[in-house]
Design an enzyme around this catalytic site. Structure first.
Site, PDB file in Angstrom:
ATOM      1  N   ARG A  71      65.537  65.808  25.640  1.00 22.00           N
ATOM      2  CA  ARG A  71      66.933  65.705  26.052  1.00 22.00           C
ATOM      3  C   ARG A  71      67.288  64.267  26.352  1.00 22.00           C
ATOM      4  NH1 ARG A  71      67.934  68.515  30.916  1.00 22.00           N
ATOM      5  NH2 ARG A  71      65.916  67.630  31.410  1.00 22.00           N
ATOM      6  N   ASP A  76      57.487  64.068  34.450  1.00 21.19           N
ATOM      7  CA  ASP A  76      58.549  65.025  34.828  1.00 21.19           C
ATOM      8  C   ASP A  76      58.391  65.535  36.264  1.00 21.19           C
ATOM      9  OD1 ASP A  76      56.285  66.428  34.060  1.00 21.19           O
ATOM     10  OD2 ASP A  76      57.320  67.868  32.776  1.00 21.19           O
ATOM     11  N   SER A  95      56.272  63.379  29.700  1.00 14.19           N
ATOM     12  CA  SER A  95      55.502  64.377  30.456  1.00 14.19           C
ATOM     13  C   SER A  95      54.106  64.639  29.890  1.00 14.19           C
ATOM     14  CB  SER A  95      56.306  65.663  30.529  1.00 14.19           C
ATOM     15  OG  SER A  95      57.578  65.362  31.022  1.00 14.19           O
TER      16      SER A  95
HETATM   17  C1  BGC Z   1      51.198  67.212  31.245  1.00 14.64           C
HETATM   18  C2  BGC Z   1      51.892  66.681  32.470  1.00 14.64           C
HETATM   19  C3  BGC Z   1      53.239  67.322  32.606  1.00 14.64           C
HETATM   20  C4  BGC Z   1      53.142  68.816  32.536  1.00 14.64           C
HETATM   21  C5  BGC Z   1      54.485  69.489  32.643  1.00 14.64           C
HETATM   22  C6  BGC Z   1      51.210  68.721  31.223  1.00 14.64           C
HETATM   23  O1  BGC Z   1      50.692  69.182  30.028  1.00 14.64           O
HETATM   24  O2  BGC Z   1      49.875  66.749  31.193  1.00 14.64           O
HETATM   25  O3  BGC Z   1      52.010  65.289  32.416  1.00 14.64           O
HETATM   26  O4  BGC Z   1      53.805  66.910  33.814  1.00 14.64           O
HETATM   27  O5  BGC Z   1      52.549  69.195  31.338  1.00 14.64           O
HETATM   28  O6  BGC Z   1      55.347  69.105  31.645  1.00 14.64           O
END
Ligand code: BGC
Length: 619
Positions: free
Chosen positions: A236, A357, A304
């Site tokens: 997004r 995130d 993320s």
């Molecule tokens: C990632 C994280 C992320 C989480 C939620 C995980 O697979 O390693 O960095 O915060 O997913 O999106």
């Protein structure tokens, strides 16, 4: 803003839109076995004999016939041993082993009571045979057990199939059990691993990444900022107008784009090129803006995945998780990659903050409520961030931040411990995943995997017995064909005949002919897998709270956990289970100081807020 002190009953932060549908879902009573009340299983509805009542069988020849069919079924469809063990758990009236062993005991008793010489059959062995034969004959004729004949239905094979399926479900139930004692161990192990991860780089499987966010937004942020939120199959772009303490977020525009699957495993420049092109179009569509004639646009980049951050504006990708696997990006600075891609698009925009995130969720949460101390994502993936005291981070180099705090991105998805309830299905899922041996906690709890675990259980049942009728094995063998939204829809099915379950099984797996009891069994599988996930997630949260000394008896300072992610937002059973488990683990008293809140879209807003807080134009 009104807030509840209790964890059971989440409150939405102001930007969260109410989804009245999810709240209107009634809690469905759990599917439980109760063999003493009514026959558990029926044959398929399409089977004309399945609707017969036991009265129709209330004649000696009919009973005899049915009993013999049952014997045949047990010996043809499934190995007799397991079948009998199953019956002894579920229905003593149909227990062949019980019947034969009681005959043995009876015959032994008879032998001792009678004088062998005074009867015509003098040998003890012949007595045993006689008693056994009588026992079996009595069992065959015993009217009480015939009232269970619906269990047998017209097809003995079906009965045995149901028994086999139920064995798989019973084993799953047992292996996925998460009693409070086990969850306490999980919480303690999580807190220990966190401390080890803070002590030194690589000290734990949990990376405990220093985010370089030492101050959370406080509401004073002003200006127009952009955010890019990349972490799932969609990304997004956002434009957020911040107007200071009084007016807060006055305008927000969002565009969501799905990432073509080939880009998730292609190369880095293609992925970032695609993202930058969408961002450039988003900016172009707003037309000329005088505001940016003499200054650069600024962007908060929510990325993320586990990144080793070197500053608030740089970080190298440690590894991909979820459905991403782009080898040439690993070890590279993701901000530099995005910056280069934006330049190629002729976009004059600066990345002023790189965040996870969870950090965005925490920041957005605390923007509206200063008691927010933990940000959690329960969506496709799972992770948590929290505010740690800088002095409790031995691996933190250089000067301590003035605030005395530092936001830590735990990357708890990679947590693993011997106290986690791991089944053969989880092991197989992990082995065949893009990242075997990694993200074990995430694979047990996050939305990407729950549907897949259920599919694997259904596949095992279907390979063992014919409870699903003639199934197209290709569908059932396809990884990730059953998604978590599908299992959520089945789990929440309130229709009397579980019509939604039937539809989902038919649409996704081409399983078209199921009895109501089979559909109930599918719902129970969804329940087992989802409850384990929600309870483990709650244990993780308790681990973090304990690590920072919150949510303990006598501790009155309020602690709020902001949670974002589709699993928590849309899967009502999951959410309710997580919240009640938090109360269970914290205790009635301590849980009064803890609240959970849905921080809808926290990760995007949080990125814009942190970008504002790190603007190059601030004095
Ligand atoms: C990632 C994280 C992320 C989480 C939620 C995980 O697979 O390693 O960095 O915060 O997913 O999106």
């Amino acid at each position: 803003m009104q807030s509840k002190p209790r964890v059971n009953g989440s409150i939405r932060l102001p930007w969260a839109e109410e989804n009245s549908k999810q709240h209107s879902l009634r809690r469905r009573p759990q599917f439980q076995f109760n063999p003493t009340i009514q026959p558990k299983y029926k044959t398929k509805p399409s089977d004309p004999t399945s609707r017969r009542t036991w009265k129709e069988a209330d004649s000696t020849p009919r009973r005899l016939f049915l009993r013999l069919r049952l014997l045949l079924a047990a010996s043809t469809e499934s190995p007799i041993g397991p079948a009998c063990r199953y019956k002894s758990q579920r229905d003593p009236h149909l227990n062949l082993l019980e019947s034969s062993s009681s005959c043995l005991v009876a015959s032994a008793g008879g032998f001792y009571c009678l004088e062998p010489e005074t009867v015509p059959f003098a040998s003890p062995v012949s007595w045993i045979f006689l008693w056994l034969a009588a026992g079996w004959f009595g069992w065959l004729l015993e009217p009480e057990s015939v009232c269970r004949w619906e269990l047998v239905g017209s097809s003995g094979r079906m009965v045995a199939a149901v028994m086999t399926a139920e064995q798989v479900v019973a084993a799953l139930r047992e292996e996925c059990a998460t009693p409070a004692s086990r969850l306490d161990e999980v919480a303690a192990a999580m807190a220990d691993e966190m401390a080890a991860g803070l002590a030194e780089e690589g000290g734990s499987k949990i990376k405990m990444i220093v985010s370089y966010v030492d101050n959370l937004p406080n509401g004073s942020e002003e200006g127009l900022f952009y955010a890019l939120d990349l972490g799932g199959t969609n990304f997004r772009v956002l434009r957020v107008q911040l107007a200071g303490r009084e007016r807060r977020v006055v305008k927000r525009d969002t565009r969501e784009v799905s990432i073509p699957p080939h880009l998730m495993s292609g190369n880095s420049s293609e992925l970032f090129g695609f993202i930058a092109s969408v961002l450039a179009k988003f900016v172009e569509d707003e037309g000329h803006s005088a505001m940016f004639s003499d200054k650069q646009r600024e962007l908060g980049f929510t990325f993320s995945f586990p990144v080793r951050q070197t500053s608030i504006t740089s970080g190298t990708l440690i590894k991909w998780t979820k459905a991403f696997s782009i080898d040439d990006a690993v070890g590279e600075d993701v901000v530099a990659e995005l910056q280069t891609a934006m330049e190629k698009q002729g976009l004059d925009m600066r990345v002023s903050a790189l965040i996870n995130d969870t950090v965005g969720t925490l920041a957005a949460g605390s923007y509206y409520d200063e008691d927010v101390v933990v940000g959690v994502i329960l969506g496709t993936g799972s992770n948590a961030a929290y505010v740690e005291k800088a002095i409790a981070i031995p691996k933190l180099e250089g000067e301590l931040p003035k605030s005395g705090n530092m936001v830590i991105n735990t990357e708890w998805g990679n947590f693993s411990s011997s106290c986690l309830p791991i089944t053969e299905f989880d092991q197989a899922l992990d082995k065949e995943s893009l990242n075997p041996g990694e993200q074990i906690f995430e694979k047990l709890i996050s939305g990407m995997y729950l549907g897949e675990i259920v599919r694997r259980v259904l596949l095992k049942i279907s390979s063992r017995c014919s409870i699903f009728g003639n199934v197209d094995q290709i569908k059932l063998n396809t990884q990730f064909i059953l998604r978590t939204p599908d299992i959520s829809a089945m789990h929440h099915d309130q229709t009397p005949d579980l019509r939604i379950v039937a539809e989902k099984l038919a649409d996704n797996l081409k399983i078209t002919d199921t009895s109501l009891e089979t559909r109930k069994m599918v719902v129970e599988i969804c329940d087992i897998v989802t409850r384990r996930s929600a309870r483990l997630a709650a244990a993780g949260i308790v681990g973090i709270l304990r690590k920072i000394g919150r949510g303990t008896p006598g501790h009155n300072r309020k602690s709020v956990v902001a949670i974002d992610g589709g699993l928590y937002e849309h899967y009502t059973e999951f959410r309710q289970c997580l919240e009640s488990t938090l109360t269970e683990l914290l205790g009635e008293d301590a849980s009064k100081s803890v609240a959970v809140k849905l921080a809808n879209d926290g990760s995007g807003l949080g990125a814009a807020l942190i970008a504002a807080a790190h603007s190059q134009y601030l004095n």
